[in-house]
Enzyme design. Structure first.
Site, PDB file in Angstrom:
ATOM      1  N   GLY A   1       6.518  -2.172  -3.539  1.00  0.00           N
ATOM      2  CA  GLY A   1       7.796  -1.470  -3.723  1.00  0.00           C
ATOM      3  C   GLY A   1       7.889  -0.699  -5.030  1.00  0.00           C
TER       4      GLY A   1
ATOM      5  N   GLY B   1       4.681  -6.671  -2.859  1.00  0.00           N
ATOM      6  CA  GLY B   1       4.253  -5.989  -4.076  1.00  0.00           C
ATOM      7  C   GLY B   1       4.169  -4.481  -4.077  1.00  0.00           C
TER       8      GLY B   1
ATOM      9  N   CYS C   1       9.331  -2.847  -7.732  1.00  0.00           N
ATOM     10  CA  CYS C   1       8.834  -4.206  -7.625  1.00  0.00           C
ATOM     11  C   CYS C   1       7.840  -4.472  -8.740  1.00  0.00           C
ATOM     12  CB  CYS C   1       8.132  -4.311  -6.275  1.00  0.00           C
ATOM     13  SG  CYS C   1       7.153  -5.771  -6.107  1.00  0.00           S
TER      14      CYS C   1
END
Ligand code: 5GP
Length: 345
Positions: A183, A181, A186
């Site tokens: 990124g 999570g 993301c």
């Protein structure tokens, strides 16, 4: 239902406390690390920063430049076996310790991996990458790859908790990739509510992994060189970068021009863009968990690399670490409620 109330921290929640030092210049700082891997038994020396296996980052072109700086590239998994063979034809042996072959976990992926390694037996690293490394089938796949490639160094991920790091190491991984999570492209945390603040994930996973002789990669969430220093300070053996290496000549992604400004496309590997490109669209049962963005075009990646490595070297001098290896034990994090002064940003 249960609630854990321990505070978990991201890079933005801490700074590194400076320490008295005898170092005279950042030029004295050695960023090379040498690791001997748990299962493969292979020794590796280099600068432990890895370009992410995204098709707008981890390209063959980027790998060639990063290799000059002794950095690694996890090559994205969408190159064909022929493209691999063409890239490696005539390359120096040094390249084999600077690139990883990425793979998913389907039967087709397994076959392709085998073909790439059969044609190019000098390749050293396999990066088995799934968004959710908690599935039993994933662990099974890691075991199968280990059985078939006993001498290769295997990276497996992503996970964010110590018990799963241990399970993957026991199942044949040499290096575990940590991050769910954080990124830049993301959307997992928004779409699913699942995640773990990256710095705490790294600290906890490094502790678990090192206990078994394994290594970990902090994957995702670094937005500046300072975050990379924090990841190493927290115990990461390697740091993987997506967004920080996107937007360059050597990164993939189309160049677009708007109002006289140039941009490059950058997208998550679970974004609708990636799924349309590689999987014929977003399947009915799933949501895309990645963004598609345009980042300002940044020219040659070598300037960015200098900036990144310069920042990490400088972090080492502030805490008196003459080598990257010493950074973790010389790091004291302080919890903060501010980062940089943004008056002019
Ligand atoms: P960055 O350095 O850009 O913050 O993070 C890079 C990492 O983001 C990659 O190495 C990978 O782990 C993760 N990532 C890449 N694409 C996607 C995506 O579409 N969805 C999610 N959830 N993560 C992604």
């Amino acid at each position: 239902m249960r609630i854990e109330t321990d505070l978990k921290l991201g890079f933005k929640d801490v700074l590194i406390r400076p320490k008295r030092s005898t170092l005279k210049s950042r030029a004295q700082v050695n960023l090379d690390r040498t690791y001997t891997f748990l299962h493969s038994g292979k020794q590796w020396t280099g600068v432990p920063v890895i370009a992410a296996n995204m098709d707008t980052v981890g390209t063959f072109q980027l790998a060639e430049v990063l290799a000059e700086h002794k950095m690694l590239t996890a090559i994205h998994k969408h190159y064909s076996v022929d493209e691999w063979n063409a890239f490696l034809k005539g390359k120096d042996d040094d390249i084999y310790s600077r690139i990883m072959v990425s793979t998913g976990t389907s039967q087709e992926d397994f076959g392709k991996l085998k073909s790439i390694f059969t044609s190019n037996p000098k390749l050293e690293f396999i990066c088995i990458d799934v968004a959710n490394g908690y599935a039993e089938a994933f662990v099974e796949f890691v075991r199968r790859v280990r059985d078939n490639h006993p001498e290769k160094t295997i990276v497996a991920g992503n996970v964010v908790t110590g018990e799963m790091v241990e399970e993957l190491l026991i199942s044949g991984a040499d290096i575990v990739k940590v991050g769910i999570g954080p990124g830049s492209v993301c959307t997992t945390r928004v779409k699913t509510g699942v995640g773990y603040p990256q710095l705490s994930a790294v600290i906890e996973c490094a502790d678990a992994g090192h206990g078994l002789g394994g290594r970990i990669i902090s994957d995702g969430g670094c937005i500046c060189a300072g975050d990379i220093a924090k990841a190493f300070g927290g115990g990461a053996d390697f740091v993987m970068l997506g967004g920080m290496l996107a937007g360059h000549d050597e990164s993939g992604g189309e160049l677009v021009e708007r109002n006289g400004q140039q941009y490059k496309k950058f997208y998550g590997m679970s974004s609708a863009t990636a799924m349309e490109k590689h999987a014929g669209g977003v399947a009915e049962y799933r949501a895309s968990e990645g963004k598609t963005v345009e980042v300002p075009y940044r020219g040659a990646v070598s300037e960015t690399v200098k900036d990144i490595l310069g920042g990490v070297r400088s972090a080492c001098t502030y805490v008196g670490a003459s080598a990257l290896k010493e950074l973790t034990k010389r790091t004291t994090f302080i919890r903060v409620q501010e980062q940089e002064n943004r008056t002019y940003s």
